[in-house]
Enzyme design. Structure first.
Site, PDB file in Angstrom:
ATOM      1  N   GLY A 185       0.841  -1.208   0.000  1.00 40.30           N
ATOM      2  CA  GLY A 185       0.000   0.000   0.000  1.00 40.30           C
ATOM      3  C   GLY A 185       0.865   1.242   0.000  1.00 40.30           C
ATOM      4  O   GLY A 185       2.051   1.180  -0.317  1.00 40.30           O
ATOM      5  N   ASN A 186       0.289   2.352   0.313  1.00 37.66           N
ATOM      6  CA  ASN A 186       1.091   3.580   0.427  1.00 37.66           C
ATOM      7  C   ASN A 186       0.472   4.491   1.491  1.00 37.66           C
ATOM      8  O   ASN A 186      -0.574   4.163   2.050  1.00 37.66           O
ATOM      9  CB  ASN A 186       1.195   4.281  -0.937  1.00 37.66           C
TER      10      ASN A 186
END
Ligand code: CTP
Length: 404
Positions: free
Chosen positions: A217-218
């Site tokens: 993810g980020n």
């Protein structure tokens, strides 16, 4: 910095006699927190629910309840207080506004202090009604709303939900943050210029699952996209928000589609864009996904450090639309404008919004952002560091500008 948008602005808050009057205390706090000076006028019925002392303590200003206040002995120091107060204000908000007060404004009654101020205003009036569902839905009430709207008064309509009576329906005072956002919008000069427009916004990260526990993810918080959705709604648009996993709240009138992976976001965007005029792609889409998702938790010895990654599909590049405005975002740390321009061209965008991670207080997780807008014709505009709500409004105005 994000809290001072109303600095120097003068707001009269009118409070009328409904149970939601207690929420006006929180609204007062919120407006002051955003930098406004607030003076409160209450109807006599509002005193049944909240005391003037609460508001005078919060605002550090006198609270007016009666047309002829007792404290001003025989009117010796009263002068034309209602005119003076009305002329002082940049905006008047009535929240909560009972249907009784709405009816009185609609026919021009001036039989209490609040109404005398309303009739003397030169600034905009923002009305936030609240009532039990049957009173709210009543034909006469609805006709009075319509009359005032046609006369140019601004509304933040009531929301659906549990009411003080225990019934469930439309009539709850709008969320105080939404009322404060609407006030900020008016006071910073924005109008309802997106009426009849359908706007699709994507926000937040996408997650690509590795196994039931882990994902790629980020750090996107979704704040920028959520603020764009809110600003577009307050400016009159019908808004759909496609969001990755985030912890932001949104107005109940906005249609929300929750997604997790890039493939889910792509599917939702392809479906929703058909009925939209503008797509604002603020999501931070994951660029890679694991070649396969393990159905059981992978163990260290499963060579976690050797997971094979495939690129995700580029959602913007996959769109085959015509007659729609497509806006992309670029988050860069190096060669920012050059990279943003490349993305504008390669993804065939009408406009790109560049966030630089090199600016302090800008980018992921902050409530502020410093953006540069680059139009298809090469025009570039650098905006100062400001709240994401204000940046959202700048983005919307730039999109409208590019509309011609
Ligand atoms: N975007 C997209 N689909 C992807 C990746 C990005 O539609 N798979 C969109 C983003 O929502 C954004 C724009 O493309 O509006 C640019 O995203 P960004 O992450 O800055 O660029 P990338 O194309 O992913 O390139 P890089 O990560 O190498 O900078």
């Amino acid at each position: 910095m994000q809290d001072d948008q109303l600095s120097g602005k003068k707001i009269i808050l009118g409070v009328t006699g409904g149970i939601a009057a207690y929420k006006a205390c929180w609204l007062t706090r919120e407006l002051i927190k955003r930098g406004a000076e607030v003076k409160v006028v209450m109807t006599p019925s509002a005193l049944q629910f909240v005391q003037p002392l609460t508001f005078s303590s919060l605002t550090k200003n006198d609270v007016i309840v009666n047309i002829f206040p007792d404290s001003q002995e025989n009117g010796s120091s009263m002068k034309t207080w209602h005119i003076d107060l009305a002329l002082w204000a940049d905006l008047m908000i009535i929240a909560p506004c009972t249907v009784n007060t709405i009816a009185k404004i609609a026919v021009g009654f001036l039989d209490n202090a609040l109404l005398t101020v309303v009739s003397s205003l030169r600034c905009p009036l923002l009305i936030s009604p609240a009532a039990d569902m049957d009173i709210y839905d009543n034909k006469i009430t609805q006709r009075n709303f319509q009359t005032l709207e046609e006369m140019g008064y601004l509304f933040v309509k009531a929301e659906k939900g549990e009411l003080a009576s225990g019934l469930e329906g439309e009539g709850r005072l709008a969320d105080i943050n939404k009322i404060a956002d609407a006030a900020e919008l008016i006071l910073t000069g924005y109008k309802r210029d997106l009426l009849n427009k359908k706007i699709l916004v994507s926000a937040g990260p996408t997650y690509e699952d590795i196994d039931p526990v882990r994902f790629i993810g980020n750090r996107s918080s979704g704040k920028m996209g959520y603020n764009i959705a809110k600003a577009a709604f307050l400016r009159g648009a019908e808004v759909t928000l496609i969001t990755g996993p985030v912890h932001e709240s949104i107005y109940p009138e906005i249609k929300v589609i929750k997604v997790r992976s890039t493939a889910e976001m792509k599917k939702a965007i392809h479906k929703e864009i058909i009925n939209s005029d503008i797509l604002i792609m603020a999501a931070a889409v994951a660029d890679y996904k694991p070649a396969e998702v393990s159905i059981r938790k992978m163990k260290k010895e499963d060579k976690l450090n050797q997971i094979k990654l495939y690129p995700t599909e580029d959602i913007l590049s996959s769109l085959k639309t015509s007659g729609k405005k497509i806006i992309g975002f670029a988050l860069e740390t190096d060669n920012e404008k050059e990279n943003a321009l490349k993305k504008l061209k390669s993804k065939n965008l009408d406009m790109i919004v560049l966030n630089s991670l090199n600016d302090e207080q800008s980018g992921f997780e902050y409530n502020t952002n410093k953006i540069t807008v680059i139009h298809k014709n090469g025009e570039q505009i650098d905006f100062p560091l400001e709240s994401k709500f204000q940046a959202a409004n700048k983005i919307i105005s730039e999109i409208l500008k590019s509309n011609g």
